[in-house]
Design a protein around this motif. Structure first.
Motif, PDB file in Angstrom:
ATOM      1  N   THR A 140       0.829  -1.058  -0.145  1.00 33.19           N
ATOM      2  CA  THR A 140       0.060   0.020  -0.208  1.00 33.19           C
ATOM      3  C   THR A 140       1.019   1.025   0.005  1.00 33.19           C
ATOM      4  O   THR A 140       1.753   1.420   0.746  1.00 33.19           O
ATOM      5  N   ASP A 159      -2.135   0.414 -10.141  1.00 33.47           N
ATOM      6  CA  ASP A 159      -3.118  -0.491 -10.591  1.00 33.47           C
ATOM      7  C   ASP A 159      -2.827  -1.895 -11.117  1.00 33.47           C
ATOM      8  O   ASP A 159      -2.952  -3.105 -10.641  1.00 33.47           O
ATOM      9  N   ASP A 202      -1.958  -0.978  -3.693  1.00 32.69           N
ATOM     10  CA  ASP A 202      -3.134   0.097  -3.238  1.00 32.69           C
ATOM     11  C   ASP A 202      -2.338   1.363  -3.192  1.00 32.69           C
ATOM     12  O   ASP A 202      -1.308   1.562  -2.576  1.00 32.69           O
TER      13      ASP A 202
END
Ligand SMILES: Cc1cc2nc3c(=O)[nH]c(=O)nc-3n(C[C@H](O)[C@H](O)[C@H](O)COP(=O)(O)OP(=O)(O)OC[C@H]3O[C@@H](n4cnc5c(N)ncnc54)[C@H](O)[C@@H]3O)c2cc1C
Length: 373
Positions: free
Chosen positions: A183, A207, A212
């Protein structure tokens, strides 16, 4: 004999040492004071994480470079500058006199801005201490004890490191039963300052890599297994890389130098301090008054030859050159898929050749200072 003292083995000082190696200055004693004996080249750090380069790759041997330049090498941190006495104070050494002084000391981490960052975060800067942290991270990934990683910071460094981790996690024979979760916590906007097309490409690349990205909210706290955002959300993370927290080196304010509100040394286009003709500086530690730019290695690199020339002219008596900070420069962001996003002058593209170009530029830089006899 006049003394030129260089503090810090940053990018600009590499050019000064190179210039002195090529053409020594009569009657001048050159000294390099550096906290580390090697200078890690930041452009190659993501590649060291991804496995593109060896874990110890991209290092420049400062001691060797100093020797080639006929310079004394003092392996220590300068703690203060006494401008009345024209000396540099170094713990454990007698005060070091200077006629001209040059600073290229980068930035320091400011872990106080995110609670828990000092205890649980892997703070990327200074890069010289990052190797130890990186070793632990890579073994955690390959053993499977690290299944989720967060990267705090949505600038170029955070973006590239997130991709580098994806590449490493996918290729390292990771034992985790599911793909490692990555992330990127961008704080404000991802890659703020990039043209819209560049940011679109960057978001799409995240993506496609399964990374994320959370924009528009700050990381407030780092815990043993999570990052807590300012709105209270908790993001699971067994390891947290922190690229955001940076501050001006305290030595600047402590020594009573003319600094801006953030504590960075204010310099003129000649790269001299605004109030002192004997004090030169370059790189991330300065603010070039009237030509403020983001902190990036490209500026330190462009300033290097001007700094080298101006130190020489300050001794020989010539007129100093003015440095003009370029507003357009090529930015290359390496992705996990062997491509890179190239951005310049408001234009952006994503291609494999851009990745190869970045590799060539980065290796070229390190080879220039590492290998030339
Ligand atoms: C992961 C990552 C990737 C990056 N990639 C890029 C990129 O691709 N392109 C780009 O333009 N920028 C990039 N950057 C930014 C770049 O790292 C910095 O802008 C650049 O290193 C600044 O160079 P500098 O010459 O100011 O000093 P630095 O390279 O920071 O070097 C300063 C040196 O001075 C030494 N020092 C500090 N204080 C003292 C003291 N008191 N006494 C003695 N020595 C001292 C330090 O130990 C250090 O070796 C990246 C940054 C990171 C974290």
């Amino acid at each position: 004999m006049r003394d030129i003292v260089l503090i810090g083995g940053g990018h600009a000082h590499l050019f000064v040492l190179e210039a002195f190696a090529r053409k020594p200055l009569d009657g001048v004693r050159l000294t390099l004071v550096a906290k580390e004996a090697t200078a890690p080249y930041s452009g190659m750090l993501p590649g060291r994480v991804s496995g593109q380069y060896p874990i110890d790759g991209g290092q420049i041997d400062l001691e060797r470079l100093a020797k080639r330049a006929g310079a004394r090498f003092i392996h220590a941190a300068a703690s203060a500058i006494d401008r009345d006495e024209r000396t540099v104070l170094i713990d454990g050494h007698s005060p070091l006199p200077y006629g001209l002084l040059s600073l290229d000391i980068g930035i320091v981490p400011d872990v106080s801005s995110i609670e828990g960052a000092a205890r649980y975060g892997l703070v990327v800067k200074p890069i010289s201490t990052f190797r130890r942290k990186l070793t632990g991270l890579l073994s955690g990934l390959s053993e499977g004890s690290i299944a989720d990683v967060a990267v705090v910071g949505g600038g170029p460094a955070g973006f590239e490191l997130a991709h580098a981790l994806r590449k490493r996690a996918d290729e390292a024979g990771v034992r985790s039963p599911r793909p490692v979760g990555i992330t990127l916590l961008a704080g404000r906007r991802l890659l703020d300052g990039l043209p819209e097309r560049g940011r679109r490409l960057a978001r799409r690349a995240l993506d496609e890599a399964g990374i994320d990205c959370i924009e528009g909210i700050r990381a407030a706290r780092i815990e043993a297994d999570a990052v807590i955002l300012a709105d209270g959300r908790s993001i699971r993370a067994d390891a947290v890389l922190v690229t955001t927290v940076a501050a001006a080196p305290p030595i600047l304010r402590r020594s009573g130098l003319a600094v801006d509100d953030a504590g960075f040394l204010k310099v003129r286009p000649s790269l001299q301090a605004v109030d002192d003709d004997t004090l030169f500086a370059a790189g991330d530690c300065v603010t070039l008054v009237g030509q403020e730019r983001p902190k990036a290695g490209v500026f330190a690199v462009r300033e290097g030859p001007v700094l080298a020339e101006n130190l020489r002219r300050a001794i020989e008596g010539g007129r100093l050159r003015n440095y003009r900070a370029q507003s357009a420069y090529l930015m290359l962001l390496a992705l996990s898929n062997g491509e890179a996003i190239a951005v310049r002058n408001g234009l952006a593209l994503q291609a494999r050749f851009a990745y190869r170009l970045k590799d060539r530029i980065d290796r070229g830089f390190v080879d220039r200072f590492a290998q030339r006899p």
